[in-house]
Design a protein around this motif. Sequence first.
Motif, PDB file in Angstrom:
ATOM      1  N   GLY A 239       6.867 -12.097  -4.362  1.00 53.10           N
ATOM      2  CA  GLY A 239       5.657 -12.914  -4.387  1.00 53.10           C
ATOM      3  C   GLY A 239       5.241 -13.508  -3.060  1.00 53.10           C
ATOM      4  N   ASP A 240       5.799 -13.024  -1.959  1.00 52.88           N
ATOM      5  CA  ASP A 240       5.410 -13.537  -0.642  1.00 52.88           C
ATOM      6  C   ASP A 240       4.197 -12.765  -0.124  1.00 52.88           C
ATOM      7  OD1 ASP A 240       7.563 -15.389  -0.475  1.00 52.88           O
ATOM      8  OD2 ASP A 240       8.919 -13.728   0.027  1.00 52.88           O
ATOM      9  N   TRP A 241       3.127 -13.472   0.227  1.00 59.76           N
ATOM     10  CA  TRP A 241       1.886 -12.864   0.703  1.00 59.76           C
ATOM     11  C   TRP A 241       1.932 -12.779   2.226  1.00 59.76           C
ATOM     12  CZ3 TRP A 241      -1.842 -10.293  -1.679  1.00 59.76           C
ATOM     13  CH2 TRP A 241      -3.049 -10.064  -1.010  1.00 59.76           C
ATOM     14  N   PHE A 242       1.651 -11.593   2.780  1.00 54.76           N
ATOM     15  CA  PHE A 242       1.713 -11.383   4.217  1.00 54.76           C
ATOM     16  C   PHE A 242       0.619 -10.391   4.613  1.00 54.76           C
ATOM     17  CE2 PHE A 242       4.157  -8.041   2.288  1.00 54.76           C
ATOM     18  CZ  PHE A 242       4.062  -6.941   3.117  1.00 54.76           C
ATOM     19  N   PHE A 243       0.460 -10.160   5.920  1.00 56.57           N
ATOM     20  CA  PHE A 243      -0.573  -9.265   6.438  1.00 56.57           C
ATOM     21  C   PHE A 243       0.087  -8.156   7.268  1.00 56.57           C
ATOM     22  CE2 PHE A 243      -2.810 -13.165   5.543  1.00 56.57           C
ATOM     23  CZ  PHE A 243      -3.975 -12.722   4.937  1.00 56.57           C
ATOM     24  N   PRO A 244       0.207  -6.948   6.709  1.00 59.45           N
ATOM     25  CA  PRO A 244       0.896  -5.873   7.423  1.00 59.45           C
ATOM     26  C   PRO A 244       0.224  -5.456   8.725  1.00 59.45           C
ATOM     27  CG  PRO A 244       0.701  -5.370   5.084  1.00 59.45           C
ATOM     28  CD  PRO A 244      -0.163  -6.550   5.345  1.00 59.45           C
ATOM     29  N   ASN A 245      -1.100  -5.576   8.793  1.00 62.10           N
ATOM     30  CA  ASN A 245      -1.826  -5.213  10.012  1.00 62.10           C
ATOM     31  C   ASN A 245      -2.685  -6.378  10.463  1.00 62.10           C
ATOM     32  OD1 ASN A 245      -2.565  -1.769   8.990  1.00 62.10           O
ATOM     33  ND2 ASN A 245      -0.752  -2.627   9.916  1.00 62.10           N
ATOM     34  N   MET A 246      -2.614  -6.713  11.730  1.00 61.59           N
ATOM     35  CA  MET A 246      -3.506  -7.685  12.341  1.00 61.59           C
ATOM     36  C   MET A 246      -4.069  -7.057  13.606  1.00 61.59           C
ATOM     37  SD  MET A 246      -1.792 -11.433  11.873  1.00 61.59           S
ATOM     38  CE  MET A 246      -2.357 -12.442  10.514  1.00 61.59           C
ATOM     39  N   PRO A 247      -5.312  -6.587  13.584  1.00 61.37           N
ATOM     40  CA  PRO A 247      -6.360  -6.874  12.605  1.00 61.37           C
ATOM     41  C   PRO A 247      -6.331  -5.932  11.401  1.00 61.37           C
ATOM     42  CG  PRO A 247      -7.252  -5.517  14.346  1.00 61.37           C
ATOM     43  CD  PRO A 247      -5.818  -5.807  14.724  1.00 61.37           C
ATOM     44  N   THR A 248      -7.141  -6.280  10.391  1.00 57.68           N
ATOM     45  CA  THR A 248      -7.404  -5.367   9.287  1.00 57.68           C
ATOM     46  C   THR A 248      -8.805  -5.626   8.756  1.00 57.68           C
ATOM     47  OG1 THR A 248      -6.585  -4.499   7.192  1.00 57.68           O
ATOM     48  CG2 THR A 248      -6.446  -6.864   7.478  1.00 57.68           C
ATOM     49  N   GLU A 249      -9.522  -4.555   8.479  1.00 57.49           N
ATOM     50  CA  GLU A 249     -10.853  -4.629   7.893  1.00 57.49           C
ATOM     51  C   GLU A 249     -10.968  -3.684   6.694  1.00 57.49           C
ATOM     52  OE1 GLU A 249     -13.105  -6.756   8.991  1.00 57.49           O
ATOM     53  OE2 GLU A 249     -12.018  -7.383  10.811  1.00 57.49           O
ATOM     54  N   GLU A 250      -9.875  -3.055   6.299  1.00 57.13           N
ATOM     55  CA  GLU A 250      -9.927  -1.964   5.340  1.00 57.13           C
ATOM     56  C   GLU A 250      -9.618  -2.387   3.912  1.00 57.13           C
ATOM     57  OE1 GLU A 250      -6.798   0.980   5.704  1.00 57.13           O
ATOM     58  OE2 GLU A 250      -5.466  -0.493   6.625  1.00 57.13           O
ATOM     59  N   ILE A 251     -10.165  -1.615   2.990  1.00 54.95           N
ATOM     60  CA  ILE A 251      -9.787  -1.635   1.581  1.00 54.95           C
ATOM     61  C   ILE A 251      -9.300  -0.227   1.272  1.00 54.95           C
ATOM     62  CG2 ILE A 251     -10.650  -1.812  -0.776  1.00 54.95           C
ATOM     63  CD1 ILE A 251     -12.681  -3.876   0.270  1.00 54.95           C
ATOM     64  N   PHE A 252      -8.138  -0.091   0.657  1.00 58.58           N
ATOM     65  CA  PHE A 252      -7.532   1.232   0.568  1.00 58.58           C
ATOM     66  C   PHE A 252      -6.871   1.458  -0.785  1.00 58.58           C
ATOM     67  CE2 PHE A 252      -4.362  -1.711   2.164  1.00 58.58           C
ATOM     68  CZ  PHE A 252      -3.226  -1.400   1.419  1.00 58.58           C
ATOM     69  N   THR A 253      -6.634   2.720  -1.083  1.00 64.15           N
ATOM     70  CA  THR A 253      -5.822   3.106  -2.226  1.00 64.15           C
ATOM     71  C   THR A 253      -5.170   4.447  -1.918  1.00 64.15           C
ATOM     72  OG1 THR A 253      -5.760   3.302  -4.640  1.00 64.15           O
ATOM     73  CG2 THR A 253      -7.619   4.362  -3.506  1.00 64.15           C
ATOM     74  N   SER A 254      -4.299   4.888  -2.803  1.00 60.52           N
ATOM     75  CA  SER A 254      -3.697   6.214  -2.675  1.00 60.52           C
ATOM     76  C   SER A 254      -4.338   7.149  -3.695  1.00 60.52           C
ATOM     77  CB  SER A 254      -2.181   6.152  -2.902  1.00 60.52           C
ATOM     78  OG  SER A 254      -1.541   5.548  -1.806  1.00 60.52           O
ATOM     79  N   PRO A 255      -4.844   8.293  -3.242  1.00 61.37           N
ATOM     80  CA  PRO A 255      -5.518   9.213  -4.160  1.00 61.37           C
ATOM     81  C   PRO A 255      -4.513  10.110  -4.886  1.00 61.37           C
ATOM     82  CG  PRO A 255      -5.547  10.122  -1.957  1.00 61.37           C
ATOM     83  CD  PRO A 255      -4.861   8.775  -1.860  1.00 61.37           C
ATOM     84  N   HIS A 256      -5.020  10.917  -5.778  1.00 62.38           N
ATOM     85  CA  HIS A 256      -4.220  11.957  -6.433  1.00 62.38           C
ATOM     86  C   HIS A 256      -3.876  13.012  -5.382  1.00 62.38           C
ATOM     87  CE1 HIS A 256      -3.077  15.184  -9.126  1.00 62.38           C
ATOM     88  NE2 HIS A 256      -3.356  14.469 -10.210  1.00 62.38           N
ATOM     89  N   ARG A 257      -2.589  13.279  -5.203  1.00 58.57           N
ATOM     90  CA  ARG A 257      -2.152  14.144  -4.101  1.00 58.57           C
ATOM     91  C   ARG A 257      -2.696  15.569  -4.205  1.00 58.57           C
ATOM     92  NH1 ARG A 257       1.819  17.767  -4.257  1.00 58.57           N
ATOM     93  NH2 ARG A 257       2.614  17.208  -2.189  1.00 58.57           N
ATOM     94  N   ASP A 258      -3.087  16.012  -5.392  1.00 59.97           N
ATOM     95  CA  ASP A 258      -3.523  17.398  -5.569  1.00 59.97           C
ATOM     96  C   ASP A 258      -5.022  17.532  -5.821  1.00 59.97           C
ATOM     97  OD1 ASP A 258      -0.887  18.420  -5.310  1.00 59.97           O
ATOM     98  OD2 ASP A 258      -0.476  17.860  -7.387  1.00 59.97           O
ATOM     99  N   ARG A 259      -5.777  16.451  -5.516  1.00 60.86           N
ATOM    100  CA  ARG A 259      -7.222  16.506  -5.782  1.00 60.86           C
ATOM    101  C   ARG A 259      -8.000  16.138  -4.512  1.00 60.86           C
ATOM    102  NH1 ARG A 259      -9.091  12.950 -10.412  1.00 60.86           N
ATOM    103  NH2 ARG A 259     -11.005  14.143 -10.028  1.00 60.86           N
ATOM    104  N   ALA A 260      -8.028  17.037  -3.580  1.00 63.30           N
ATOM    105  CA  ALA A 260      -8.851  16.885  -2.378  1.00 63.30           C
ATOM    106  C   ALA A 260      -9.409  18.250  -2.039  1.00 63.30           C
ATOM    107  CB  ALA A 260      -8.033  16.332  -1.221  1.00 63.30           C
ATOM    108  N   ASP A 261     -10.725  18.338  -1.909  1.00 60.25           N
ATOM    109  CA  ASP A 261     -11.377  19.615  -1.631  1.00 60.25           C
ATOM    110  C   ASP A 261     -12.549  19.407  -0.691  1.00 60.25           C
ATOM    111  OD1 ASP A 261     -10.221  21.776  -3.663  1.00 60.25           O
ATOM    112  OD2 ASP A 261     -10.413  19.882  -4.769  1.00 60.25           O
ATOM    113  N   GLY A 262     -12.674  20.294   0.297  1.00 64.76           N
ATOM    114  CA  GLY A 262     -13.782  20.244   1.231  1.00 64.76           C
ATOM    115  C   GLY A 262     -13.316  20.022   2.653  1.00 64.76           C
ATOM    116  N   VAL A 263     -14.277  19.726   3.523  1.00 65.41           N
ATOM    117  CA  VAL A 263     -14.016  19.589   4.960  1.00 65.41           C
ATOM    118  C   VAL A 263     -14.327  18.172   5.404  1.00 65.41           C
ATOM    119  CG1 VAL A 263     -14.672  20.381   7.268  1.00 65.41           C
ATOM    120  CG2 VAL A 263     -14.521  22.016   5.383  1.00 65.41           C
ATOM    121  N   VAL A 264     -13.422  17.615   6.219  1.00 66.13           N
ATOM    122  CA  VAL A 264     -13.679  16.318   6.850  1.00 66.13           C
ATOM    123  C   VAL A 264     -13.619  16.495   8.364  1.00 66.13           C
ATOM    124  CG1 VAL A 264     -12.899  14.866   4.951  1.00 66.13           C
ATOM    125  CG2 VAL A 264     -11.235  15.688   6.607  1.00 66.13           C
TER     126      VAL A 264
END
Length: 413
Positions: A239-264
């Motif tokens: 339950g300890d709240w901390f900040f892994p990155n300073m700075p940070t501006e992102e909102i993130f999640t982990s996607p389904h590892r087998d569901r990515a298609d196309g070009v970036v």
Amino acid sequence: MDIKALLPQYAKLLVETGCALKPGQPLLLTAPVEAAPFARMVAEAAWAAGAGDVTVEWADQGVSRLRYLHAPMSAFQAVPAWKQALLNGAAQAGAAILTLDGEDPDGMAGIDPARFTAWARASHRDCKPFYEGMDMGRNVWCIAGAATPAWARKVFPGLPEGEAVEQLWGAILSTARADGPDPAGAWRAHSAALQRRIRLLNDKGFDALHYTAANGTDFTVGMNPGHIWAGGGAETVDGDWFFPNMPTEEIFTSPHRDRADGVVHSALPLNYQGGLIEDFWIRFENGAAVDCGAKTGLDRLRSILDTDEGARHLGEVALVPHASPIAQSGILFYSTLYDENAACHLALGKGFPECVAGGLEMDEKGLAEHHVNLSATHVDFMIGTADLSITGVSADGAEVPVFRDGNWAGEFV
């Protein structure tokens, strides 16, 4: 900006807010030798906060370069016992882990990428308690910047070295919200603003995100059932709240590892292991990177993908508006810590256990069964452009604008 007066305040912020150091808790600090004066300020701040002990691991990129150039390949295939004892012992003792980033972005240019790949594999195998301590929410940790001459010369090439260092410190302090009267309060307010959008995204529960941009990006990434968006800080299992990155501006999640298609296509250069990868693209099919290209650094990019099987899959999707303070500063930092907070990005490799319901209680087998990617690496690369559009797609096919023209759209504004 009075840099000299603000640096102790920044050190205090990293220790007390970034790492949320508790009385009696040990701190493991990794710092470049060029940043020794500031590292000592951090150590002093830790002692003032009641640290049980402070251990500093000095990083010398010049010596590391010599090792990568001259040591036999076997030196990168196993982590020495002393280093295992240092890292694993710190994690098992409940230490806070603070890393100061100040590498020369060109400091490892010309090194055989296979050596970095071998070292990444060995590190995650031999120092598993250390990495799992951070990944599974058992240890607080924070990465933050410290200005060094070589880094400053790269970011501000037209300035004399002393002035460049001063300018870089100013940018670091500003983007870390450490230049005002109440840095800790500024971080609480910043985190609260991110939490509003996080709640919206979690309520939507999108099945997929579709990305398009004029540079050729046309890409769809599928979400995990029950995925969780996070950002603006993290919480340990205690339950300890901390900040892994300073700075940070992102909102993130982990996607389904087998569901990515196309070009970036990349939006910014990627500094990886002291060398740059520029103007690159990656094509995905069924979750895996199957082809790539780059104007410079193609071998380095391929070495990332060859780290292990999971390195060809995505572990993170992150949303960062083009209007973020770092993007608007106009500074290219040549550091992923900063540049990832200037643009939407993806990450090849390891996903986040906290981004799937119950993930922090799962072992690797359980995470894999919930489609969270596993890998010995995690490499962020920036794809956010000023014209990027992202559309959230629900399970029933309904579409919701999330980003338009590089920034939050619709109800997310």
